[in-house]
Design an enzyme around this catalytic site. Sequence first.
Site, PDB file in Angstrom:
ATOM      1  N   ASP A   8       0.829  -1.210   0.000  1.00 25.32           N
ATOM      2  CA  ASP A   8       0.000   0.000   0.000  1.00 25.32           C
ATOM      3  C   ASP A   8       0.865   1.263   0.000  1.00 25.32           C
ATOM      4  OD1 ASP A   8      -2.404   1.372  -0.001  1.00 25.32           O
ATOM      5  OD2 ASP A   8      -2.542   1.433   2.179  1.00 25.32           O
ATOM      6  N   HIS A  25       2.069   3.736  -9.270  1.00 29.13           N
ATOM      7  CA  HIS A  25       1.873   2.297  -9.478  1.00 29.13           C
ATOM      8  C   HIS A  25       3.029   1.705 -10.285  1.00 29.13           C
ATOM      9  CE1 HIS A  25      -1.907   2.461  -7.505  1.00 29.13           C
ATOM     10  NE2 HIS A  25      -2.542   3.122  -8.447  1.00 29.13           N
ATOM     11  N   LEU A 119      10.859 -20.579  -4.813  1.00 31.04           N
ATOM     12  CA  LEU A 119       9.920 -19.628  -4.192  1.00 31.04           C
ATOM     13  C   LEU A 119       8.564 -19.762  -4.876  1.00 31.04           C
ATOM     14  CD1 LEU A 119       9.401 -17.039  -2.359  1.00 31.04           C
ATOM     15  CD2 LEU A 119       9.937 -15.695  -4.383  1.00 31.04           C
TER      16      LEU A 119
HETATM   17  C1  IPE Z   1      -5.284  -2.743  -0.011  1.00 27.88           C
HETATM   18  O1  IPE Z   1      -5.013  -1.402  -0.168  1.00 27.88           O
HETATM   19  C2  IPE Z   1      -5.276  -3.441  -1.343  1.00 27.88           C
HETATM   20  C3  IPE Z   1      -3.967  -3.558  -1.998  1.00 27.88           C
HETATM   21  C4  IPE Z   1      -2.831  -3.160  -1.500  1.00 27.88           C
HETATM   22  C5  IPE Z   1      -3.990  -4.192  -3.290  1.00 27.88           C
HETATM   23  P1  IPE Z   1      -6.171  -0.317  -0.278  1.00 27.88           P
HETATM   24  O2  IPE Z   1      -5.513   0.990  -0.457  1.00 27.88           O
HETATM   25  O3  IPE Z   1      -7.147  -0.716  -1.336  1.00 27.88           O
HETATM   26  O4  IPE Z   1      -6.878  -0.446   1.149  1.00 27.88           O
HETATM   27  P2  IPE Z   1      -7.767   0.604   1.947  1.00 27.88           P
HETATM   28  O5  IPE Z   1      -8.808   1.117   0.976  1.00 27.88           O
HETATM   29  O6  IPE Z   1      -6.850   1.687   2.387  1.00 27.88           O
HETATM   30  O7  IPE Z   1      -8.321  -0.178   3.093  1.00 27.88           O
HETATM   31  C1  IPE Z   2      -1.590   0.292  -3.347  1.00 30.06           C
HETATM   32  O1  IPE Z   2      -1.427   1.671  -3.379  1.00 30.06           O
HETATM   33  C2  IPE Z   2      -1.861  -0.275  -4.712  1.00 30.06           C
HETATM   34  C3  IPE Z   2      -3.236  -0.758  -4.879  1.00 30.06           C
HETATM   35  C4  IPE Z   2      -4.163  -0.745  -3.980  1.00 30.06           C
HETATM   36  C5  IPE Z   2      -3.585  -1.311  -6.169  1.00 30.06           C
HETATM   37  P1  IPE Z   2      -2.647   2.658  -3.316  1.00 30.06           P
HETATM   38  O2  IPE Z   2      -3.075   2.975  -4.713  1.00 30.06           O
HETATM   39  O3  IPE Z   2      -3.726   2.171  -2.433  1.00 30.06           O
HETATM   40  O4  IPE Z   2      -1.936   3.923  -2.671  1.00 30.06           O
HETATM   41  P2  IPE Z   2      -2.549   4.919  -1.612  1.00 30.06           P
HETATM   42  O5  IPE Z   2      -3.039   4.106  -0.457  1.00 30.06           O
HETATM   43  O6  IPE Z   2      -3.643   5.657  -2.307  1.00 30.06           O
HETATM   44  O7  IPE Z   2      -1.390   5.797  -1.247  1.00 30.06           O
HETATM   45 MG    MG Z   3      -4.132   2.396  -0.459  1.00 26.14          MG
END
Ligand code: IPE
Ligand code: IPE
Ligand code: MG
Length: 233
Positions: A8, A25, A119
Site C-alpha cells: 500500500d 503504481h 519460491l
Molecule cells: C489494499 O489497499 C489493497 C492492496 C494493496 C492491493 P487499499 O488501499 O485498497 O486499502 P484501503 O482502501 O486503504 O483499506
Molecule cells: C496500493 O497503493 C496499490 C493498490 C491498492 C492497487 P494505493 O493505490 O492504495 O496507494 P494509496 O493508499 O492511495 O497511497
Molecule cells: Mg491504499
Amino acid sequence: MHVGIIMDGNGRWATQRGLTRAQGHRRGAQAVRDVVRAATREAVDILTLYAFSSDNWSRPADEVRHLMRLLKRHLISETAECADNGVQVSVIGRRDRLDRGLLQTIANTEAATERGSSLQLRLAIDYSGREAIERAASIHAAHPDKAFSSCLAEAIHSPGEITPVDLLIRTGGERRLSDFLLWESAYAELLFTDTYWPDFDEPALLAALAEFQRRERRFGGVPGLTLPEAGTG
Ligand code: IPE
Ligand code: IPE
Ligand code: MG
C-alpha cells in the site's frame, strides 16, 4: 516461511512528489521486482502479494485500467526471469472479472513457471478474503469429505495446499487488513511500516524478517514451550 504483503501507498508516494497515481503504481511494480528477487535469496518459501483487491474495482475506471495493464505487462516481462530463478508464479483470487488478455497472460506465466521450487510467488488479483471463505464454504458443502483448506485453495485457484501466513507486512502506514488472507493469517505476526510501497526494498524486507525472528510465537500455548502436540498431555 510464508510472507504476505499488503503493498500500500503507491498513490501517496506519487502525490508527495507531484507525480500521477499511475506513476506511483509503475514505481510500485519496480519494487515488486526487487522484493521478489530479495525473497528468493532469503528463507521465504511462499510470498503472497496483494496487487488488486476486489474492492479496488471501485476506483476510477482510468486507474483500474492502468493497474490491469501494468499487471499484465509486469507478468509478461518477469516470466522468463522467474522461470530461470525457480520462482513459481500463480495468481489467486477471482478469475471471472479479468479481461481475456490478462487471463491468457496469467495462464502463460503459470505454465512457464510451474516447475519452480525455490519460491512460490502468489499474486492476489481481484482477491477478497471474505469471499474466498464464502466460496470455500460452498465447495465444502458440496464435498464434505474434502479438507476445508483444500476447498479454500480451490476457491482462489491456489496451487498446492493453503499454508498459514507467518509474517504479514503492510506498507503505507495504515493498520488494517483490507480483506487480505483472513483465514490464513489467524496466527500471523503483523508488521506495519510507514514506508510507502515504492520505497520498500531489499533492506526493508531484511529488516522485516529480522523483526519476525525477534517475535515470540505462542499459538495459544505457554511462553517458552514448543508447539503442543494435539491429543497429548
Ligand atoms: C489494499 O489497499 C489493497 C492492496 C494493496 C492491493 P487499499 O488501499 O485498497 O486499502 P484501503 O482502501 O486503504 O483499506
Ligand atoms: C496500493 O497503493 C496499490 C493498490 C491498492 C492497487 P494505493 O493505490 O492504495 O496507494 P494509496 O493508499 O492511495 O497511497
Ligand atoms: Mg491504499
